[in-house]
Write an enzyme that holds these catalytic residues in place. Sequence first.
Site, short mmCIF file in Angstrom:
data_model
loop_
_atom_site.label_atom_id
_atom_site.label_comp_id
_atom_site.label_asym_id
_atom_site.label_seq_id
_atom_site.Cartn_x
_atom_site.Cartn_y
_atom_site.Cartn_z
N GLY A 66 0.84 -1.21 -0.09
CA GLY A 66 -0.08 0.15 0.17
C GLY A 66 0.94 1.30 0.04
N ASP A 179 -9.43 5.17 9.23
CA ASP A 179 -9.56 4.40 8.04
C ASP A 179 -10.04 3.17 8.13
OD1 ASP A 179 -9.06 4.51 5.05
OD2 ASP A 179 -7.05 4.10 5.13
N1 LIG Z 1 -0.98 -9.12 9.63
C1 LIG Z 1 -1.23 -9.46 8.11
N2 LIG Z 1 -1.63 -10.86 7.85
C2 LIG Z 1 -2.09 -11.00 6.74
N3 LIG Z 1 -2.14 -10.24 5.52
C3 LIG Z 1 -2.02 -8.95 6.02
C4 LIG Z 1 -1.28 -8.50 7.40
N4 LIG Z 1 -1.03 -7.17 7.04
C5 LIG Z 1 -1.34 -6.73 5.69
N5 LIG Z 1 -1.67 -7.79 5.07
C6 LIG Z 1 -1.97 -7.76 3.62
O1 LIG Z 1 -0.94 -6.93 2.97
C7 LIG Z 1 -1.88 -5.79 2.36
C8 LIG Z 1 -1.08 -4.50 2.37
O2 LIG Z 1 -1.14 -4.11 3.73
P1 LIG Z 1 -0.87 -2.44 3.99
O3 LIG Z 1 -0.80 -2.46 5.66
O4 LIG Z 1 0.22 -2.00 3.43
O5 LIG Z 1 -2.29 -2.00 3.93
P2 LIG Z 1 -2.88 -1.10 2.66
O6 LIG Z 1 -4.39 -1.06 3.16
O7 LIG Z 1 -3.11 -2.07 1.34
O8 LIG Z 1 -2.18 0.27 2.38
P3 LIG Z 1 -2.25 1.60 2.85
O9 LIG Z 1 -1.15 1.64 3.77
O10 LIG Z 1 -1.90 2.24 1.49
O11 LIG Z 1 -3.68 1.59 3.37
C9 LIG Z 1 -3.24 -5.70 2.96
O12 LIG Z 1 -4.56 -5.58 1.86
C10 LIG Z 1 -3.33 -7.41 3.27
O13 LIG Z 1 -3.80 -8.15 2.13
#
Ligand SMILES: Nc1ncnc2c1ncn2[C@@H]1O[C@H](COP(=O)(O)OP(=O)(O)OP(=O)(O)O)[C@@H](O)[C@H]1O
Length: 327
Positions: A66, A179
Amino acid sequence: MAVLRSQRSHLNLHLPLTKLSNALPPISLPLLPPTSTAAPTEYNCSSSSAPISPADLDKIQVLGSGNGGTVYKVRHKETSEIYALKIIHHNFDSNFRRQLNPEMEILRCTDSPHVVKCHSIFQNPSGEFGIVMEYMDSGTLENVLKSEGAFSESKVADVAKKLLNGLHYLHSNKIIHRDIKPANLLVNSNMEVKIADFGVSKILGRTLDTCNSFVGTCAYMSPERFDSQTYDENHDGYAGDIWSLGVTLMELYMGHFPLLPPGERADWPTLMCVVCFGELPSLPEGVSDELKSFVECCLQKESSKRWSASKLLTHPFVCKDSTSEEQ
Ligand SMILES: Nc1ncnc2c1ncn2[C@@H]1O[C@H](COP(=O)(O)OP(=O)(O)OP(=O)(O)O)[C@@H](O)[C@H]1O
């Protein structure tokens, strides 16, 4: 239309800061050492185990990425335990380099079965931060919705109760998520649902806040966050999370983003008109009175009329047939 134009003319389009009340003294967290050290710096998030360092982990696959970073599925070399490792992108300024951002601070101090657990935070010699989290093997609620389709009412009630417990915990600790949406809510095969991605969250009362101007995802944003002058200039932010929860639960039940017809582009001006001036779409026919009423309690346009997380936990929709869940 004239009314719309006149309302628009005094809209505050740059999304003002949430006004802070109940200010707490700043939480003192250690500044990270300068980035020239050869070994990674580790911060343990769990009192019971040793901190996990990058050398302990093997990357298995990318889970997603993200704005904030990239998340990997990783295996602990010694224990074979699976974790999720978020590597924070490297484009931060010199101030940010030396400090934990709000996401890291929140993950580091929260301890709730309804918030994703952080095991360790480290900083590489290059300055890059890593967050070792529990791995949620069913991914996000957004993925689950895509693969399994719309949720039944009882499944929505179950998710609602878990998320309300999570929000009640966060709000009691003066943390606003900002969010809440299906893509930021993680699920595992034990049917646990946990709040994740604190990239734009806020701890009320902190003096340092690196995300003041960020707005979260506008599709799930409450009227007062689009237009604080008309809706409630004294809003404290917690009610914004409740609005987002209401939109999220409607989406789970209807199977698509509920505020626009399926397929319509969710751009900022369209959403602002629907959220601030339009009548909100109702739930489809056949929905129970409890769910209808629950969603109404979340989606009040005036933030002060929205129920708090603790009050919603007493709503018949979530406490119909089960005992109150522990936090
Ligand atoms: N603890 C976790 N276990 C499993 N999958 C995860 C975990 N954390 C994040 N993910 C996966 O990784 C993806 C990217 O996570 P991130 O925290 O970067 O959030 P995002 O919502 O995609 O980005 P942003 O920071 O732009 O809101 C998530 O959409 C999810 O599919």
